[in-house]
Design an enzyme around this catalytic site. Structure first.
Site, PDB file in Angstrom:
ATOM      1  N   LYS A 126       0.827  -1.216   0.000  1.00  0.00           N
ATOM      2  CA  LYS A 126       0.000   0.000   0.000  1.00  0.00           C
ATOM      3  C   LYS A 126       0.853   1.254   0.000  1.00  0.00           C
ATOM      4  O   LYS A 126       0.485   2.261  -0.598  1.00  0.00           O
ATOM      5  CB  LYS A 126      -0.956   0.015   1.201  1.00  0.00           C
ATOM      6  CG  LYS A 126      -2.145  -0.903   1.002  1.00  0.00           C
ATOM      7  CD  LYS A 126      -3.330  -0.491   1.846  1.00  0.00           C
ATOM      8  CE  LYS A 126      -4.542  -1.349   1.549  1.00  0.00           C
ATOM      9  NZ  LYS A 126      -5.685  -1.045   2.383  1.00  0.00           N
ATOM     10  N   LYS A 150      -4.726 -10.538  -6.747  1.00  0.00           N
ATOM     11  CA  LYS A 150      -5.945 -10.700  -5.925  1.00  0.00           C
ATOM     12  C   LYS A 150      -7.092  -9.852  -6.491  1.00  0.00           C
ATOM     13  O   LYS A 150      -6.851  -8.733  -6.959  1.00  0.00           O
ATOM     14  CB  LYS A 150      -5.610 -10.236  -4.506  1.00  0.00           C
ATOM     15  CG  LYS A 150      -6.671 -10.476  -3.478  1.00  0.00           C
ATOM     16  CD  LYS A 150      -6.259  -9.904  -2.123  1.00  0.00           C
ATOM     17  CE  LYS A 150      -6.583  -8.444  -2.021  1.00  0.00           C
ATOM     18  NZ  LYS A 150      -6.551  -7.897  -0.652  1.00  0.00           N
ATOM     19  N   LYS A 178     -11.365  -4.356  -5.004  1.00  0.00           N
ATOM     20  CA  LYS A 178     -12.273  -3.285  -5.423  1.00  0.00           C
ATOM     21  C   LYS A 178     -11.508  -2.050  -5.880  1.00  0.00           C
ATOM     22  O   LYS A 178     -12.071  -1.172  -6.506  1.00  0.00           O
ATOM     23  CB  LYS A 178     -13.247  -2.940  -4.294  1.00  0.00           C
ATOM     24  CG  LYS A 178     -12.570  -2.655  -2.970  1.00  0.00           C
ATOM     25  CD  LYS A 178     -13.467  -3.045  -1.796  1.00  0.00           C
ATOM     26  CE  LYS A 178     -12.677  -3.166  -0.518  1.00  0.00           C
ATOM     27  NZ  LYS A 178     -13.325  -3.885   0.540  1.00  0.00           N
TER      28      LYS A 178
HETATM   29  P1  TYM Z   1     -10.984  -6.048   3.841  1.00  0.00           P
HETATM   30  O1  TYM Z   1     -12.029  -5.050   4.146  1.00  0.00           O
HETATM   31  O2  TYM Z   1      -9.959  -5.705   2.805  1.00  0.00           O
HETATM   32  O3  TYM Z   1     -11.651  -7.402   3.398  1.00  0.00           O
HETATM   33  C1  TYM Z   1     -12.689  -8.005   4.164  1.00  0.00           C
HETATM   34  C2  TYM Z   1     -12.536  -9.517   4.125  1.00  0.00           C
HETATM   35  O4  TYM Z   1     -12.551  -9.981   2.758  1.00  0.00           O
HETATM   36  C3  TYM Z   1     -11.406 -10.804   2.515  1.00  0.00           C
HETATM   37  N1  TYM Z   1     -10.991 -10.634   1.113  1.00  0.00           N
HETATM   38  C4  TYM Z   1     -10.802 -11.639   0.241  1.00  0.00           C
HETATM   39  N2  TYM Z   1     -10.940 -12.971   0.377  1.00  0.00           N
HETATM   40  C5  TYM Z   1     -10.697 -13.738  -0.713  1.00  0.00           C
HETATM   41  N3  TYM Z   1     -10.321 -13.233  -1.919  1.00  0.00           N
HETATM   42  C6  TYM Z   1     -10.166 -11.912  -2.104  1.00  0.00           C
HETATM   43  N4  TYM Z   1      -9.837 -11.441  -3.295  1.00  0.00           N
HETATM   44  C7  TYM Z   1     -10.423 -11.043  -0.987  1.00  0.00           C
HETATM   45  N5  TYM Z   1     -10.388  -9.689  -0.817  1.00  0.00           N
HETATM   46  C8  TYM Z   1     -10.733  -9.459   0.475  1.00  0.00           C
HETATM   47  C9  TYM Z   1     -10.352 -10.298   3.499  1.00  0.00           C
HETATM   48  O5  TYM Z   1      -9.383 -11.276   3.769  1.00  0.00           O
HETATM   49  C10 TYM Z   1     -11.182  -9.969   4.717  1.00  0.00           C
HETATM   50  O6  TYM Z   1     -11.411 -11.104   5.506  1.00  0.00           O
HETATM   51  N6  TYM Z   1      -8.002  -5.401   7.813  1.00  0.00           N
HETATM   52  C11 TYM Z   1      -9.210  -6.048   7.321  1.00  0.00           C
HETATM   53  C12 TYM Z   1     -10.463  -5.576   8.042  1.00  0.00           C
HETATM   54  C13 TYM Z   1     -10.364  -5.720   9.515  1.00  0.00           C
HETATM   55  C14 TYM Z   1     -10.439  -6.934  10.257  1.00  0.00           C
HETATM   56  C15 TYM Z   1     -10.340  -6.555  11.625  1.00  0.00           C
HETATM   57  C16 TYM Z   1     -10.589  -8.278   9.891  1.00  0.00           C
HETATM   58  C17 TYM Z   1     -10.237  -4.692  10.406  1.00  0.00           C
HETATM   59  N7  TYM Z   1     -10.213  -5.191  11.676  1.00  0.00           N
HETATM   60  C18 TYM Z   1     -10.391  -7.516  12.641  1.00  0.00           C
HETATM   61  C19 TYM Z   1     -10.629  -9.229  10.909  1.00  0.00           C
HETATM   62  C20 TYM Z   1     -10.528  -8.853  12.249  1.00  0.00           C
HETATM   63  C21 TYM Z   1      -9.393  -5.688   5.849  1.00  0.00           C
HETATM   64  O7  TYM Z   1      -8.865  -4.703   5.367  1.00  0.00           O
HETATM   65  O8  TYM Z   1     -10.261  -6.500   5.179  1.00  0.00           O
END
Ligand code: TYM
Length: 332
Positions: free
Chosen positions: A116, A198, A201
């Protein structure tokens, strides 16, 4: 009483733009499936979203829409705790505490930070750097046994475990050390246009990702255009990134194994396979979009639910925060 016997689950999702099929298969689908068996807490991680610059009106509407989408997926506010992260101040408070028990060196190794900061070279802010500490606070406040996430969050979860173990090592049993819950299939959904990347969005190529709220026509168009290879055989292969990804998606939705999928499309071309995957995805997402369209219209009902969710979450979070602060030596 019933909840006391259940194991605990926590996860969060960022409200940054349209949520994708990757979010759905990697995380959200499991959230729904875990809801009955576990005592679940799920949040919209809005504080995390501002590590990259956000337009205020857009951020506000995305927070609403992400919360509405959690409801549309079938997450039940009676059964689970559904809230917005910034409504529970304990997240920011514990994050500060934990940051004093986290080393600069460990944060520097986070691959998502490296990616990032390369992508947003003009805004490598301290929040982007310390983001995993806030995520550790999100998790540890609720003492979950499991954290359902996609594969890209594994490293962040490991650091949360390390921080918990370190803190417990000094002060005794304050935090539960959680296990990641990463699905066997769907943990890493890849871009439809460059299947070595990956699905995200933030991808500027709109054909590369499917939004949970895309119309069936859009979904079909994107799958028809999905990049494959020239072999024309529907089977897993080392260099067949596009087909591997489509098989993974089809398998995650239909529950069929890759061998069953290969058998189903024996003698058929990629065109037929792409259509079948597109249709399966469109049918899976259709009821979610229809429900979402109703839910998002009633802002007052949404507000009542997220306020109640924050109250429930806040009660639990404050108890853990207070315990941690007391151990460190603060006067409460
Ligand atoms: P975020 O918002 O980017 O994504 C949310 C969830 O979706 C999963 N994910 C994917 N899984 C499979 N293939 C993909 N292409 C894909 N893109 C996204 C992510 O692994 C995630 O589970 N930091 C985290 C949000 C967060 C969080 C937390 C998660 C904040 N606090 C505490 C767990 C526990 C994030 O940016 O996810």
């Amino acid at each position: 009483m019933e909840n006391e016997a259940k194991k605990k689950v926590l996860s969060c999702i960022q409200p940054s733009g349209m949520l994708t099929l990757g979010n759905y298969l990697g995380a959200l689908k499991n959230w729904k499936n875990m809801q009955e068996e576990f005592d679940c807490t799920f949040a919209v991680a809005d504080l995390h979203a501002i590590t990259v610059r956000q337009e205020p009106a857009k951020l506000r509407s995305q927070i609403y829409s992400t919360y509405a989408l959690m409801l549309a997926l079938g997450l039940d506010p009676e059964e689970s705790t559904l809230f917005i992260q910034s409504h529970v101040p304990a997240h920011s408070q514990l994050s500060w505490l934990l940051s004093c028990y986290t080393q600069f060196g460990e944060m520097s190794r986070m691959t998502q930070f490296k990616d990032k900061s390369a992508k947003h070279a003009d805004n490598v802010n301290v929040g982007l750097f310390s983001y995993p500490v806030l995520m550790a606070a999100d998790i540890l406040l609720y003492k979950p046994d499991f954290v359902p996430v996609g594969a890209d969050q594994k490293q962040h979860l490991e650091i949360a475990r390390d921080i918990a173990e370190r803190f417990n090592g000094i002060y005794g049993d304050v935090f539960t050390v959680p296990d990641p819950y990463i699905p066997k299939i769907g943990a890493r959904v890849m871009s439809l246009q460059d299947p070595t990347k990956k699905m995200s969005k933030s991808d500027e190529n709109l054909n590369a990702w499917v939004a949970i709220l895309d119309t069936p026509d859009d979904i079909m168009r994107k799958f028809k255009r999905a990049v494959t290879d020239s072999e024309a055989k529907v089977c897993i292969g080392e260099e067949k990134h596009g087909i591997n990804n489509l098989i993974g998606i089809y398998s995650a939705i239909t529950g069929k194994t890759s061998d069953e999928i290969t058998a189903e499309f024996e003698g058929k071309g990629y065109g037929d396979f792409k259509l079948a995957v597109g249709e399966a995805v469109a049918e899976e997402l259709r009821p979610i979009r229809e429900k979402y369209d109703c839910i998002i219209k009633d802002k007052a009902a949404l507000e009542a639910l997220y306020r109640e969710g924050a109250e429930k979450a806040g009660y639990v979070a404050r108890k853990t925060l207070n315990k941690a602060m007391k151990k460190v030596g603060f006067v409460l």
